[in-house]
Design a protein around this motif. Structure first.
Motif, mmCIF file in Angstrom:
data_model
loop_
_atom_site.group_PDB
_atom_site.id
_atom_site.type_symbol
_atom_site.label_atom_id
_atom_site.label_comp_id
_atom_site.label_asym_id
_atom_site.label_seq_id
_atom_site.Cartn_x
_atom_site.Cartn_y
_atom_site.Cartn_z
ATOM 1 N N LEU A 152 -5.405 2.287 2.862
ATOM 2 C CA LEU A 152 -6.193 2.841 3.475
ATOM 3 C C LEU A 152 -7.005 4.109 2.971
ATOM 4 O O LEU A 152 -8.162 4.490 2.809
ATOM 5 C CB LEU A 152 -5.883 2.991 5.022
ATOM 6 N N LEU A 153 -5.753 4.878 2.621
ATOM 7 C CA LEU A 153 -6.204 6.125 1.992
ATOM 8 C C LEU A 153 -7.026 5.974 0.650
ATOM 9 O O LEU A 153 -7.819 6.690 0.327
ATOM 10 C CB LEU A 153 -4.962 7.042 1.620
ATOM 11 N N ALA A 154 -6.736 4.985 -0.158
ATOM 12 C CA ALA A 154 -7.368 4.877 -1.402
ATOM 13 C C ALA A 154 -8.743 4.281 -1.185
ATOM 14 O O ALA A 154 -9.517 4.831 -2.224
ATOM 15 C CB ALA A 154 -6.470 3.575 -2.240
ATOM 16 N N ALA A 155 -9.005 3.902 -0.053
ATOM 17 C CA ALA A 155 -10.250 3.498 0.149
ATOM 18 C C ALA A 155 -11.189 4.419 0.838
ATOM 19 O O ALA A 155 -12.296 4.240 1.398
ATOM 20 C CB ALA A 155 -10.353 2.202 1.123
ATOM 21 N N ASP A 156 -10.641 5.747 0.845
ATOM 22 C CA ASP A 156 -11.175 6.980 1.302
ATOM 23 C C ASP A 156 -11.545 6.926 3.105
ATOM 24 O O ASP A 156 -12.384 7.412 3.411
ATOM 25 C CB ASP A 156 -12.716 7.321 0.718
ATOM 26 N N LEU A 157 -10.586 6.185 3.537
ATOM 27 C CA LEU A 157 -10.515 6.014 4.956
ATOM 28 C C LEU A 157 -9.668 7.309 5.607
ATOM 29 O O LEU A 157 -8.861 7.688 4.675
ATOM 30 C CB LEU A 157 -10.201 4.697 5.524
ATOM 31 N N PRO A 158 -10.059 7.427 6.962
ATOM 32 C CA PRO A 158 -9.180 8.692 7.653
ATOM 33 C C PRO A 158 -7.565 8.332 7.613
ATOM 34 O O PRO A 158 -7.026 7.011 7.310
ATOM 35 C CB PRO A 158 -9.622 8.885 8.889
ATOM 36 N N PHE A 202 -4.127 7.645 9.024
ATOM 37 C CA PHE A 202 -3.866 6.949 10.227
ATOM 38 C C PHE A 202 -2.272 7.287 10.374
ATOM 39 O O PHE A 202 -1.271 7.416 9.534
ATOM 40 C CB PHE A 202 -3.850 5.321 9.810
ATOM 41 N N ARG A 203 -2.008 7.550 11.678
ATOM 42 C CA ARG A 203 -0.770 7.826 12.359
ATOM 43 C C ARG A 203 0.209 6.823 12.366
ATOM 44 O O ARG A 203 -0.432 5.852 13.214
ATOM 45 C CB ARG A 203 -0.737 8.728 13.389
ATOM 46 N N PRO A 204 1.392 6.426 11.863
ATOM 47 C CA PRO A 204 2.250 5.062 12.374
ATOM 48 C C PRO A 204 2.706 5.293 13.587
ATOM 49 O O PRO A 204 3.448 6.549 13.859
ATOM 50 C CB PRO A 204 3.044 5.011 11.095
ATOM 51 N N TRP A 205 3.043 4.269 14.261
ATOM 52 C CA TRP A 205 3.934 4.099 15.302
ATOM 53 C C TRP A 205 4.109 2.543 15.619
ATOM 54 O O TRP A 205 3.329 1.826 15.883
ATOM 55 C CB TRP A 205 3.413 4.667 16.666
ATOM 56 N N ARG A 206 5.542 2.284 15.302
ATOM 57 C CA ARG A 206 5.947 0.928 15.315
ATOM 58 C C ARG A 206 4.921 -0.020 14.645
ATOM 59 O O ARG A 206 4.780 0.183 13.235
ATOM 60 C CB ARG A 206 6.113 0.605 16.730
#
Length: 428
Positions: free
Chosen positions: A363-369, A371-375
């Motif tokens: 997702l970061l490589a696609a220049d997207l915001p 994301f916070r992980p949870w489970r």
């Protein structure tokens, strides 16, 4: 001898305007129970008015005006109900109620459903509206669909004159539901002609189809004494029909269960029986009551929360101690991914290392915001990805910082593709 002048050729008689009907002034009526409608569709019309009204006092005055006969002759055309309503001044006010007409696709669905079942045509000819027909198209107005307008100086929504017209219109709908069809865009003769044509075509198609041969055994052979010989084998079971049968039309009765619920449950029972006869498997047997309620609501025909859909959601949710919002959210998850989609909505879990861990760098490589992980979830302020046990990513959306997540889009093994579809080119 002078010749007589030629007689003028008779002019053609004007064609009857099937999309314009006028109704004389209705006599005053004092309803013992305070209601203006006796049919379920007439009451649904009144509910659409009362659920939207901003001032109960204006509604009460409008009801009193209608009861005292202050509404003059009413004219109904597609999308519009018009009348002059007498108020406190000598000169009446021109008042109208506007509503959206149905599109051609909606009418096609309505006509197909009505023509497919002779009992529906019989009900319409008897001035009755089966609940199943309303559910197909959202025929009745929902709150906010009725738009009042009046020449009086009152800026209420609605004013008492528009409320009076709406209450009196419910009496017209009680007497003749084809008035409702006209409001939605089609005249009575137009509809009946189309239903007649479709019914004739269906009957011709059924008559042209030869009945399948059914193997038989003569009764004398079966009943013959069995001493000394063996009876012939019984014929094989009848083959399963091509499609499930249709339930009967259930009349509306205050003492009986809701006709729409009966129609829905009978139709579901027929579909389950047909599937079991055809495959030997009942796909519903393993579902929990909540999963089955979500499935029923998700399979309900029509789009949007029509009056019939709202009633269905309310009753199903109440039976399982849930809210209508809970059910609507679950329906969205079911339509997204069936039982797996519902599990993704309701059951957080800890996925093993692998695709879940690779999603954030992708997702970061696609220049997207970020994301916070949870489970099994990755979230931003308004977007969320949920990793399902089937290895697919499920998209969710919420208003920023609200934590009010709703399923959106189509599941996919590629998290970037899911988010790209959700964004749809819009900045978030």
């Amino acid at each position: 001898m002078s010749r007589l002048p030629a007689r003028p050729r008779p002019t053609a008689l004007p064609r009857h305007d099937d999309r314009r009907r006028g109704f004389p002034r209705l006599a005053p009526r004092q309803a013992p129970d305070g209601r203006f409608a006796a049919t379920w569709w007439g009451n649904a019309w009144v509910d659409a008015l009362e659920d939207t009204a901003l001032d109960p006092a204006r509604l009460a005055r409008g009801k009193a005006y209608a009861q005292r006969g202050h509404v003059d002759a009413i004219t109904v055309t597609p999308g519009r109900v018009t009348a002059y309503v007498h108020g406190s001044r000598p000169r009446p006010y021109r008042t109208e109620i506007r509503l959206r007409t149905l599109g051609d696709d909606d009418w096609e669905r309505f006509l197909d459903e009505a023509a497919a079942r002779p009992e529906h045509i019989a009900a319409l000819l008897d001035k009755d509206v089966p609940h199943a027909l309303e559910a197909v198209t959202g025929l009745l107005p929902a709150p906010g669909d009725l738009v009042p307008d009046c020449s009086c100086p009152d800026d209420g929504f609605p004013c008492k004159h528009a409320a009076a017209l709406c209450y009196q219109s419910a009496r017209l709908l009680d007497e003749d539901p084809f008035v409702l069809f006209l409001m939605r865009g089609r005249g009575e003769q137009e509809l009946l002609a189309e239903l007649t044509r479709r019914n004739a075509a269906r009957s011709a198609a059924e008559g042209a189809t030869a009945a399948p041969a059914i193997p038989t055994v003569p009764a004398r052979t079966v009943l013959a004494p069995t001493t000394g010989h063996t009876l012939p084998p019984l014929p094989p079971p009848f083959p399963a029909p091509d499609r499930p049968g249709r339930p009967a039309v259930f009349p509306a009765d205050p003492e009986a269960p809701d006709p729409l619920a009966l129609d829905l449950l009978a139709g579901e029972a027929a579909a389950r029986a047909h599937t079991f006869l055809s495959t030997g498997h009942d796909p519903v047997a393993a579902l929990t009551p909540w999963q089955d309620a979500v499935r029923l609501a998700a399979a309900h025909p029509g789009s949007g929360l029509t009056a019939a859909t709202r009633a269905l959601y309310r009753d199903l949710a109440h039976a399982l101690d849930r809210t209508s919002t809970d059910l609507a959210r679950a329906v969205a998850a079911w339509r997204q991914g069936g039982t797996t989609g519902l599990a993704v909505l309701e059951e957080p879990w800890d996925p093993p290392a692998g695709p879940f861990d690779r999603a954030r760098p992708a997702l970061l490589a696609a220049d997207l915001p970020a994301f916070r992980p949870w489970r099994n979830r990755l979230s931003t302020r308004s977007l969320q990805l949920r990793f399902g046990r089937d290895g697919l990513w499920y998209g969710y959306e919420s208003d920023p910082d609200r934590e009010d997540w709703w399923p959106r889009g189509t599941p996919d093994a590629d998290p970037v593709g899911v988010i790209t579809d959700l964004l749809g080119g819009a900045d978030r």
